[in-house]
Design an enzyme around this catalytic site. Structure first.
Site: not given
Length: 339
Positions: A28, A314, A317
């Site tokens: 990610s 978040d 991340h």
């Protein structure tokens, strides 16, 4: 004519070092939207993700804006964002200057990818082989081979193998952390060897960040960084550096560098105000303690007004601002050798 050779030598060196494309494998931290096109809950193609991206469009990047690899592409004079390979709206020409095969929630270990049914590294490599074939059809053998040979390959992967797999109750793998590190390093070496065999030469393997300082990992640890996780990240990074040095000797023409992201993120977390941040403990989304992915879309009333004040968007991340700091640091300390 010796003087002509002296003049032409730096020109030839500059041409030889040019990077025509940035090609990305990983999780990610570098997924620019591939998970949008597979059946998984590990997605971020909805608000508030992408809130500060171009026209405020959620692209599938797990951040409020661009990722470090997008900034790196721009630093090499390439487009300011790297497209996702699985976006069917893009042609091979759109992907010729950069492409991401990355998939959020994946790892080097296939078992990690299985947790949320995302794209394993083996499939990312198959996509790369397909990409190479598509380039050859569209651009001819000579030009496509030059792109493959001179491109910069970035690997950003490994955190999920520890957090989602090894340390998770879902994990069925046995053995010490050191044994698991060795297993992952073997998988990383094999993946690098596969890309090298297909013509890749310029590569960067990004080290793990201080994963124990992610907001989600502070929960249950009285708000403090999980130093056990950080110690594992440092250990793994040291072994990555050793592997890079060895592979540069063993694989013909390989130029593999190690990018240290641990120290830069650690420095920011330790003294956020020095970098213009106000909060390095919580994410901008929701409570900032556990929300990521769909949970961020369910708690938008708590969204912070200015993500630039936060290190994390978040609970896992970084924000675009933090990714920019990481990209600038890596360019100045490591990737400048490819300019």
């Amino acid at each position: 004519m010796w003087w002509l050779l002296v003049v032409l030598a730096p020109v030839a060196a500059a041409l030889a070092s040019k990077v025509p494309a940035v090609i990305v494998f990983g999780d990610s931290s570098v997924d620019t939207g591939n998970n949008n096109f597979i059946p998984t809950i590990a997605r971020s193609n909805f608000w508030p993700y992408g809130r500060d991206y171009a026209d405020g469009v959620p692209t599938g990047r797990f951040s409020n804006g661009r990722l470090a690899t997008d900034f790196i592409s721009e630093a090499f004079g390439l487009p300011p964002s790297i497209p996702a390979y699985l976006d069917a709206n893009l042609s091979i020409h759109d992907l010729s200057t950069g492409v991401s095969f990355a998939s959020a929630a994946t790892g080097l270990d296939n078992a990690t990818a299985d947790v949320l049914r995302v794209i394993p590294i083996a499939q990312q490599l198959r996509y790369f082989k397909e990409y190479k074939q598509r380039l050859r059809v569209a651009m001819g053998e000579s030009q496509s081979e030059e792109i493959i040979r001179e491109a910069l390959y970035i690997w950003s992967i490994g955190t999920n193998d520890f957090i989602e797999n090894y340390y998770s109750q879902l994990s069925t793998r046995h053995g010490s952390v050191g044994e698991y590190e060795a297993y992952l390093l073997g998988l990383a070496e094999a993946a690098i060897g596969d890309v090298h065999a297909l013509g890749g030469r310029k590569m960067d393997f990004t080290g793990l960040t201080p994963m124990g300082c992610l907001p989600a990992e502070r929960v249950g640890n009285r708000g403090e960084c999980n130093e056990e996780y950080n110690a594992v990240a440092r250990s793994f990074n040291g072994k990555l550096q050793e592997m890079a040095g060895r592979l540069n000797k063993e694989l013909h023409g390989l130029r593999l560098v190690y990018a240290d992201t641990y120290n830069v993120l650690s420095a920011v977390v330790d003294t956020p105000a020095d970098y213009g941040f106000e909060n390095a403990v919580q994410g901008c989304c929701g409570t900032g303690l556990f929300e990521a992915g769909y949970f961020c879309s369910l708690s938008t009333s708590l969204l912070c007004p200015n993500a630039n004040k936060y290190v994390f968007f978040d609970a896992i991340h970084p924000t675009e601002k933090m990714y920019k700091i990481i990209a600038d640091t890596v360019m100045n300390t490591t990737l400048h050798v490819f300019l």
